[in-house]
Design a protein around this motif. Structure first.
Motif, mmCIF file in Angstrom:
data_model
loop_
_atom_site.group_PDB
_atom_site.id
_atom_site.type_symbol
_atom_site.label_atom_id
_atom_site.label_comp_id
_atom_site.label_asym_id
_atom_site.label_seq_id
_atom_site.Cartn_x
_atom_site.Cartn_y
_atom_site.Cartn_z
ATOM 1 N N TYR A 558 0.831 -1.209 0.000
ATOM 2 C CA TYR A 558 0.000 0.000 0.000
ATOM 3 C C TYR A 558 0.868 1.263 0.000
ATOM 4 O O TYR A 558 1.816 1.369 0.786
ATOM 5 N N GLN A 559 0.532 2.215 -0.867
ATOM 6 C CA GLN A 559 1.249 3.482 -0.969
ATOM 7 C C GLN A 559 0.258 4.644 -0.841
ATOM 8 O O GLN A 559 -0.926 4.521 -1.197
ATOM 9 N N VAL A 560 0.752 5.761 -0.316
ATOM 10 C CA VAL A 560 -0.093 6.960 -0.236
ATOM 11 C C VAL A 560 -0.557 7.336 -1.638
ATOM 12 O O VAL A 560 0.235 7.377 -2.579
ATOM 13 N N GLY A 561 -1.854 7.584 -1.774
ATOM 14 C CA GLY A 561 -2.440 7.907 -3.071
ATOM 15 C C GLY A 561 -3.163 6.734 -3.712
ATOM 16 O O GLY A 561 -3.980 6.920 -4.618
ATOM 17 N N ASN A 562 -2.875 5.501 -3.228
ATOM 18 C CA ASN A 562 -3.577 4.322 -3.766
ATOM 19 C C ASN A 562 -5.047 4.357 -3.374
ATOM 20 O O ASN A 562 -5.412 4.790 -2.267
ATOM 21 N N VAL A 563 -5.903 3.901 -4.281
ATOM 22 C CA VAL A 563 -7.323 3.717 -3.975
ATOM 23 C C VAL A 563 -7.518 2.240 -3.652
ATOM 24 O O VAL A 563 -7.138 1.371 -4.434
ATOM 25 N N VAL A 564 -8.091 1.966 -2.490
ATOM 26 C CA VAL A 564 -8.243 0.588 -2.033
ATOM 27 C C VAL A 564 -9.701 0.308 -1.693
ATOM 28 O O VAL A 564 -10.501 1.230 -1.506
ATOM 29 N N SER A 565 -10.032 -0.980 -1.630
ATOM 30 C CA SER A 565 -11.381 -1.402 -1.245
ATOM 31 C C SER A 565 -11.304 -2.110 0.094
ATOM 32 O O SER A 565 -10.340 -2.822 0.379
ATOM 33 N N ASP A 612 -14.864 2.165 -1.112
ATOM 34 C CA ASP A 612 -13.595 2.491 -1.756
ATOM 35 C C ASP A 612 -13.038 3.727 -1.077
ATOM 36 O O ASP A 612 -13.788 4.666 -0.744
ATOM 37 N N ALA A 613 -11.729 3.750 -0.853
ATOM 38 C CA ALA A 613 -11.121 4.890 -0.162
ATOM 39 C C ALA A 613 -9.712 5.112 -0.680
ATOM 40 O O ALA A 613 -9.078 4.210 -1.234
#
Length: 672
Positions: A558-565, A612-613
């Motif tokens: 995970y990286q800052v700026g990634n969109v994750v569910s 989603d965030a």
């Protein structure tokens, strides 16, 4: 008196050919002649060959070039032949043609990828030779019970038999193999001559009053003929020459059967027939039986003497002691071992010590016991162990009130429940059939009372192991341990005589409520020392591995700026926790949920909801992930107005008292 002589008695083709070859070499060759093993299992023939200069060797290395080495009818493996030739020796192969066919068959099927199985006596030279043609990789079985002990075989199977194998056993083995395995290719390699000889012996033994089986003591096929005849006729005797013929009461014995093994020369058979014929014409003052009886040993009740096993069945073992009657040992008087297997443990011809219980058991036989001899000898062993405080092995045979009973060298040993372990044992039956090391703590020879303790040795061993642990322990050192008990707060692990505690938080990176979710009593696990106190005898252990830390893996993923569910797993006044994967949660502050001001997170979200965030902050060290739903797809309550949106200046930083909760480490509880 009528003599019934088997047509198939005596030399078979293979043996006759081998003997003929050696005699011809002995009379014509200028070289030294060796036979690799006795050319046949017959002492008289071997002695004659020795007089002609033929030397019997057991090891190929004993042959000295230049010389000729004769391979007997049993045959050998290819490596032995190659080794002899490489040493400059001339090899004369007198292997039986039936055996050669088995060699060729086994070698071919082995090269085709088959697993070879041989039915026969694994110590017999013929079996050893056959095994050499498949690089000694065959499984060798002696009866159908051995089939169940074979490993799971995934290959195709090719099964052959020793040429002198008993057909009834062969058929039982094939039946059991077909039930357990698929793709079993069988080749009935029992020699026709052997088959015929055994069938004829069986028929004769059923119609006569006495059977004489002529052959060498070490002859496999002779021993099998004896077993077959003994089954049908109790008066069956195995002899090597005419001098071994037992006494015959010609008034009672009207018909005598005579057969012989494949290694018995014709002249020996003729001598036996001649002597039996002469016996029928004897008219002397003292009968042959009386003369023989006068030379027999005398027996008394309570005597310990030696005897040879001449046969057995499921209930009795038959013993020859040189007395006028055979001795009988009831199977329950042979051994106390509940796992005793007559087929595996008894061997015809073995000499054993026996105790005379009664000279006449009412039927003319001598009643014997082997257990009583073992007990006398065993008591001497137990007494020495008691005096020297040496441990003895005890096989537990039964559970009784207050403890267990075991057998040590034929002596019954009682182990009290309090002495069987250093821990409380609820069910003593778990020790039945186990072999324990015990120290004898009480011995009364008059009452034959023997008491042992396994606990003393366990405690001694633990004390020694404990000292070793405390002398070498250090933080970070790893041990292979066994889980001994589970508590709500963790698991106790024995690391070799010392118990250490693996706290609940050190068992897994994931949140668990009880140690049983990760380990169970009896598990063997690798643990490392986190801390220890020698004075208080306490050790803290760790089980979870740093390499399994989900936050380390998350930092890569995970990286800052990634969109994750993720899934909403908990709602708190200041926001919502979203599970990205097992053990990894992120926090969506209430200000990052909707484009309008929310009274509480529950106005827009519910537990279990998929969202989603966007990752707006990631702190590996503090195990903190901050998420924003609003930057991806804001969730507004129904009927909300945009002008109610929160001014940027009014967005407050997360209160300090919630920072710890926000880290949401894997196993920590969230406190509102």
């Amino acid at each position: 008196m009528e003599l019934v002589i088997a047509n198939s008695a005596g030399f078979c083709f293979g043996v006759n050919n081998a003997v003929k070859i050696v005699f011809e070499l002995a009379t014509k060759s200028d070289h030294k002649i060796y036979t690799l093993g006795p050319i046949i299992h017959n002492d008289q023939v071997v002695q004659k060959l020795t007089k002609h200069g033929v030397t019997t060797i057991d090891n190929p290395e004993e042959a000295v070039a230049p010389a000729k080495v004769v391979i007997r009818a049993h045959g050998v493996g290819p490596k032995i032949i190659e080794g002899l030739k490489n040493r400059g020796l001339e090899v004369v192969d007198a292997s039986c043609r039936y055996v050669e066919k088995i060699h060729s068959l086994v070698n071919k099927k082995y090269k085709e990828g088959y697993q070879i199985i041989i039915a026969g006596d694994k110590t017999h030279p013929e079996i050893i030779g056959i095994n050499g043609w498949c690089d000694n990789s065959a499984f060798i079985i002696e009866d159908e019970y051995n089939v169940d002990k074979l490993p799971d075989i995934k290959k195709k199977i090719c099964v052959v038999a020793q040429t002198t194998f008993i057909r009834e056993k062969w058929e039982k083995i094939i039946l059991r193999l077909n039930k357990r395995f698929e793709n079993v290719l069988k080749f009935d390699t029992i020699c026709n001559a052997t088959d015929k000889r055994q069938t004829e012996a069986e028929k004769i033994s059923k119609i006569v009053d006495m059977v004489l089986v002529i052959g060498g003591n070490n002859s496999s096929n002779t021993n099998k003929l004896y077993q077959i005849c003994k089954t049908n006729c109790d008066n069956t005797f195995k002899i090597q020459t005419a001098d071994d013929i037992p006494p015959v009461d010609i008034k009672k014995i009207k018909k005598i059967g005579i057969t012989a093994g494949a290694s018995t020369p014709d002249w020996v058979i003729k001598e036996v027939i001649h002597k039996m014929s002469e016996l029928d014409r004897q008219d002397m003052e003292m009968s042959f039986a009386d003369a023989f009886e006068s030379s027999l040993v005398t027996l008394t009740t309570g005597q310990i003497t030696k005897g040879k096993i001449i046969g057995y069945n499921n209930n009795e073992v038959f013993i020859d002691m040189g007395y006028k009657s055979d001795g009988i040992i009831p199977m329950q008087e042979f051994s106390d071992d509940p796992d005793f297997n007559p087929e595996k443990s008894l061997k015809v011809g073995d000499e054993i010590d026996v105790f005379v219980v009664r000279v006449n058991d009412g039927e003319g036989n001598v009643l014997l016991s082997k257990k009583r001899v073992d007990a006398v000898k065993g008591l001497e062993v137990i007494e020495r162990a008691y005096e020297n405080k040496q441990p003895v092995k005890v096989k537990i045979t039964e559970k009784v009130n207050g403890g267990v009973i075991g057998n040590a060298s034929g002596v019954r040993v009682f182990i009290p429940a309090s002495q069987i372990s250093d821990r409380f044992v609820k069910d003593l039956s778990e020790f039945v059939k186990q072999v324990l090391q015990v120290e004898i703590i009480e011995l009364n020879k008059q009452k034959r009372k023997v008491v042992g303790s396994a606990r003393i040795l366990i405690e001694k061993n633990k004390e020694a192991a404990s000292s070793l642990i405390w002398d070498s322990i250090e933080i970070g050192k790893t041990y292979k341990g066994q889980v001994k008990s589970l508590m709500d707060f963790g698991a106790f692990v024995d690391i070799g005589g010392v118990d250490g505690l693996v706290h609940l938080s050190e068992l897994s990176w994931n949140k668990i409520r009880h140690p049983s979710e990760v380990v169970k009593v009896g598990d063997e696990i690798i643990v490392s020392v986190l801390d220890f106190d020698k004075e208080k005898k306490r050790i803290s252990l760790g089980y979870k591995k740093q390499s399994d830390n989900p936050w380390i893996k998350a930092a890569e993923k995970y990286q800052v700026g990634n969109v994750v569910s993720g899934k909403v797993v908990r709602l708190v006044p200041f926001g919502a926790f979203v599970e990205l994967e097992e053990g990894i949660d992120g926090l969506v502050h209430i200000s990052q949920i909707s484009s309008v001001r929310l009274g509480k997170p529950g106005d827009a979200l519910k537990v279990g909801q998929q969202v989603d965030a966007k990752i707006i902050e990631f702190d590996t060290e503090s195990k903190k992930i901050s998420l924003s739903i609003k930057e991806v797809n804001p969730i507004d309550p129904e009927g909300a107005k945009k002008e109610e949106s929160i001014p940027a200046a009014e967005v407050e930083e997360l209160p300090n008292e919630h920072v710890e909760e926000m880290t949401n480490t894997i196993g920590e509880s969230i406190k509102e």
